[in-house]
Design a protein around this motif. Structure first.
Motif, PDB file in Angstrom:
ATOM      1  N   ALA A 115      12.625  -0.631 -49.562  1.00 15.87           N
ATOM      2  CA  ALA A 115      13.389   0.629 -49.613  1.00 15.87           C
ATOM      3  C   ALA A 115      12.484   1.786 -50.024  1.00 15.87           C
ATOM      4  CB  ALA A 115      14.557   0.491 -50.593  1.00 15.87           C
ATOM      5  N   MET A 116      11.529   1.489 -50.903  1.00 17.91           N
ATOM      6  CA  MET A 116      10.579   2.535 -51.324  1.00 17.91           C
ATOM      7  C   MET A 116       9.834   3.092 -50.113  1.00 17.91           C
ATOM      8  SD  MET A 116       7.249   2.042 -53.735  1.00 17.91           S
ATOM      9  CE  MET A 116       6.378   3.466 -54.400  1.00 17.91           C
ATOM     10  N   ARG A 117       9.417   2.192 -49.222  1.00 15.09           N
ATOM     11  CA  ARG A 117       8.703   2.631 -48.005  1.00 15.09           C
ATOM     12  C   ARG A 117       9.658   3.398 -47.086  1.00 15.09           C
ATOM     13  NH1 ARG A 117       6.119  -2.706 -48.430  1.00 15.09           N
ATOM     14  NH2 ARG A 117       3.875  -2.442 -48.603  1.00 15.09           N
ATOM     15  N   ARG A 118      10.858   2.827 -46.873  1.00 11.39           N
ATOM     16  CA  ARG A 118      11.817   3.465 -45.944  1.00 11.39           C
ATOM     17  C   ARG A 118      12.198   4.869 -46.398  1.00 11.39           C
ATOM     18  NH1 ARG A 118      14.529  -1.350 -45.930  1.00 11.39           N
ATOM     19  NH2 ARG A 118      16.123  -0.518 -47.306  1.00 11.39           N
ATOM     20  N   ALA A 119      12.408   5.018 -47.728  1.00 11.93           N
ATOM     21  CA  ALA A 119      12.870   6.315 -48.249  1.00 11.93           C
ATOM     22  C   ALA A 119      11.699   7.236 -48.590  1.00 11.93           C
ATOM     23  CB  ALA A 119      13.754   6.088 -49.480  1.00 11.93           C
ATOM     24  N   ASP A 120      10.484   6.777 -48.284  1.00 12.22           N
ATOM     25  CA  ASP A 120       9.285   7.602 -48.456  1.00 12.22           C
ATOM     26  C   ASP A 120       9.104   8.042 -49.917  1.00 12.22           C
ATOM     27  OD1 ASP A 120       7.020   9.011 -47.764  1.00 12.22           O
ATOM     28  OD2 ASP A 120       8.114  10.817 -47.157  1.00 12.22           O
ATOM     29  N   LEU A 121       9.213   7.077 -50.842  1.00  8.44           N
ATOM     30  CA  LEU A 121       8.955   7.374 -52.255  1.00  8.44           C
ATOM     31  C   LEU A 121       7.454   7.328 -52.512  1.00  8.44           C
ATOM     32  CD1 LEU A 121      12.023   6.938 -52.531  1.00  8.44           C
ATOM     33  CD2 LEU A 121      11.555   5.769 -54.694  1.00  8.44           C
ATOM     34  N   THR A 122       6.996   8.142 -53.447  1.00 14.37           N
ATOM     35  CA  THR A 122       5.563   8.212 -53.766  1.00 14.37           C
ATOM     36  C   THR A 122       5.174   7.217 -54.852  1.00 14.37           C
ATOM     37  OG1 THR A 122       5.412  10.506 -53.083  1.00 14.37           O
ATOM     38  CG2 THR A 122       3.801   9.771 -54.709  1.00 14.37           C
ATOM     39  N   GLY A 123       6.060   7.012 -55.819  1.00 12.53           N
ATOM     40  CA  GLY A 123       5.694   6.134 -56.924  1.00 12.53           C
ATOM     41  C   GLY A 123       6.903   5.503 -57.565  1.00 12.53           C
ATOM     42  N   LEU A 124       6.645   4.369 -58.232  1.00 11.03           N
ATOM     43  CA  LEU A 124       7.702   3.724 -59.009  1.00 11.03           C
ATOM     44  C   LEU A 124       7.145   3.299 -60.351  1.00 11.03           C
ATOM     45  CD1 LEU A 124       9.547   1.295 -56.537  1.00 11.03           C
ATOM     46  CD2 LEU A 124      10.485   3.381 -57.594  1.00 11.03           C
ATOM     47  N   SER A 125       7.907   3.556 -61.379  1.00 17.51           N
ATOM     48  CA  SER A 125       7.666   2.942 -62.665  1.00 17.51           C
ATOM     49  C   SER A 125       8.452   1.632 -62.629  1.00 17.51           C
ATOM     50  CB  SER A 125       8.200   3.896 -63.735  1.00 17.51           C
ATOM     51  OG  SER A 125       7.914   3.410 -64.996  1.00 17.51           O
ATOM     52  N   VAL A 126       7.898   0.577 -63.215  1.00 23.63           N
ATOM     53  CA  VAL A 126       8.523  -0.744 -63.094  1.00 23.63           C
ATOM     54  C   VAL A 126       8.810  -1.280 -64.487  1.00 23.63           C
ATOM     55  CG1 VAL A 126       8.245  -3.098 -62.216  1.00 23.63           C
ATOM     56  CG2 VAL A 126       7.193  -1.179 -60.992  1.00 23.63           C
ATOM     57  N   THR A 127      10.068  -1.671 -64.710  1.00 22.20           N
ATOM     58  CA  THR A 127      10.392  -2.269 -66.003  1.00 22.20           C
ATOM     59  C   THR A 127      11.066  -3.622 -65.773  1.00 22.20           C
ATOM     60  OG1 THR A 127      11.387  -1.837 -68.159  1.00 22.20           O
ATOM     61  CG2 THR A 127      12.569  -0.942 -66.267  1.00 22.20           C
ATOM     62  N   MET A 128      11.508  -4.254 -66.869  1.00 20.93           N
ATOM     63  CA  MET A 128      12.055  -5.614 -66.781  1.00 20.93           C
ATOM     64  C   MET A 128      13.255  -5.643 -65.856  1.00 20.93           C
ATOM     65  SD  MET A 128       9.901  -7.119 -68.439  1.00 20.93           S
ATOM     66  CE  MET A 128      10.581  -8.760 -68.323  1.00 20.93           C
ATOM     67  N   PRO A 129      13.416  -6.656 -64.994  1.00 20.02           N
ATOM     68  CA  PRO A 129      12.623  -7.894 -64.929  1.00 20.02           C
ATOM     69  C   PRO A 129      11.644  -7.916 -63.764  1.00 20.02           C
ATOM     70  CG  PRO A 129      14.694  -8.215 -63.800  1.00 20.02           C
ATOM     71  CD  PRO A 129      14.649  -6.753 -64.180  1.00 20.02           C
TER      72      PRO A 129
END
Ligand code: NAP
Length: 297
Positions: free
Chosen positions: A61-75
């Motif tokens: 979905a990140m690729r499809r929606a053209d997001l630049t970055g993600l912070s990742v938390t649990m889990p």
């Protein structure tokens, strides 16, 4: 993420945080405060609740929606490490990612938790780990990031004490020949504390909603704060409440204390550098974090 794209519009630059639960996450607040302070009016940060088992779908979905970055938390920290196209050396050693950067269609994963911790030590406690003796209580994901970062910051030694011995061994390995395991029994712990310049609580003990512990109670700390004293720095990764009961007691014994809010701010600042290339506006980020979690004197 498609909904965020629809809301923000095609010209917006979007980042976000994935986790579950994610409603309590301060990341969007920190990111959006930084974007405002930097004058990045087209940048937006959103929380995305992604259940365990749906990490791959989130990255798609990140690729499809053209997001630049993600912070990742649990889990998702471990699953993301197995799914991105490229890993930083730190993320590879930790087998955990807290930051994804998308360049064209390639996803790059890194981990800024440990670097955030060391920055907060320098700025919040004026403590440079180089040549110093460190003791870390806990051996989970956060403790591992701290052990590796202290080692990379040239700590003289990094000892680990944990409830589960095997996990302590795995964490101490990250410190190479400067890593040791302290048996989880009172005499060994007392000896280790006595020779430590820095003691880190990297367990959730004392966190509101997990193990609410009153200041005058005697909970099963891995490192009892009564062992700490002046000349030592006590750092707790927990920041709810501020200060934690462990820090209150350590402070009463004369130790210099540091809570986990600085680590949170500085790991987010390091992510912002990766995404924007800009110098992060630490003052604005601190203001936002402290408004959300004020220090109770
Ligand atoms: P985790 O992977 O679940 O690890 C938890 C650690 O705490 C393990 O070593 C576990 O021991 C130990 N532990 C848990 N309950 C315990 C108890 N009752 N008695 C003794 N030991 C206990 O968690 P994590 O991701 O490392 O997070 C640890 C803490 O750091 C959390 O409170 C988290 O909110 C905080 N944190 C803060 C930041 C920040 O930016 N400030 C960033 C990341 C994490 P076993 O190995 O024996 O299970």
């Amino acid at each position: 993420m498609e909904a965020a794209r629809a809301e923000a519009g095609p010209d917006a630059t979007i980042v976000g945080v994935i986790g579950s639960p994610v409603t309590h996450s301060l990341s969007p607040l920190l990111h959006n405060s930084a974007f405002a302070a930097l004058g990045l009016g087209s940048w937006r940060s959103y929380p995305f609740d992604v259940p365990l088992g749906r990490t791959q779908q989130a990255l798609d979905a990140m690729r499809r929606a053209d997001l630049t970055g993600l912070s990742v938390t649990m889990p998702h920290k471990r699953p993301v490490a197995a799914l991105v196209d490229e890993l930083s050396e730190v993320a590879r050693r930790l087998d955990a990612v807290n930051c994804v950067h998308r360049l064209d269609d390639a996803l790059y994963g890194t981990n800024t938790d440990g670097e955030g911790f060391v920055s907060s030590l320098l700025r919040g406690a004026d403590f440079d780990p180089a040549g110093r003796r460190c003791l870390v209580a806990g051996a989970g994901g956060a403790a591992r990031a701290v052990v590796l970062a202290l080692t990379r910051a040239d700590a003289a030694s990094v000892a680990v004490v944990n409830r589960t011995h095997d996990r302590a061994v795995e964490a101490a390995v990250l410190a190479g020949n400067r890593g040791t395991v302290v048996p989880n029994e009172s005499k060994a712990v007392a000896d280790a504390v006595m020779s430590a310049d820095l003691v880190v609580n990297a367990t959730p003990l004392g966190m509101s909603g997990v193990d609410r512990i009153d200041s005058d109670a005697s909970p099963p700390w891995l490192v009892p704060p009564s062992l700490l004293g002046s000349g030592q720095v006590a750092a707790d990764l927990v920041y709810v409440p501020r200060p934690t009961p462990w820090l209150r007691q350590a402070s009463a014994r004369g130790a210099t204390v540091l809570d986990g809010l600085g680590m949170l701010v500085h790991q987010a600042a390091a992510q912002l550098i990766i995404w924007t290339g800009a110098e992060p506006p630490l003052r604005a980020m601190w203001r936002a974090a402290e408004t959300a979690h004020p220090f109770e004197a």
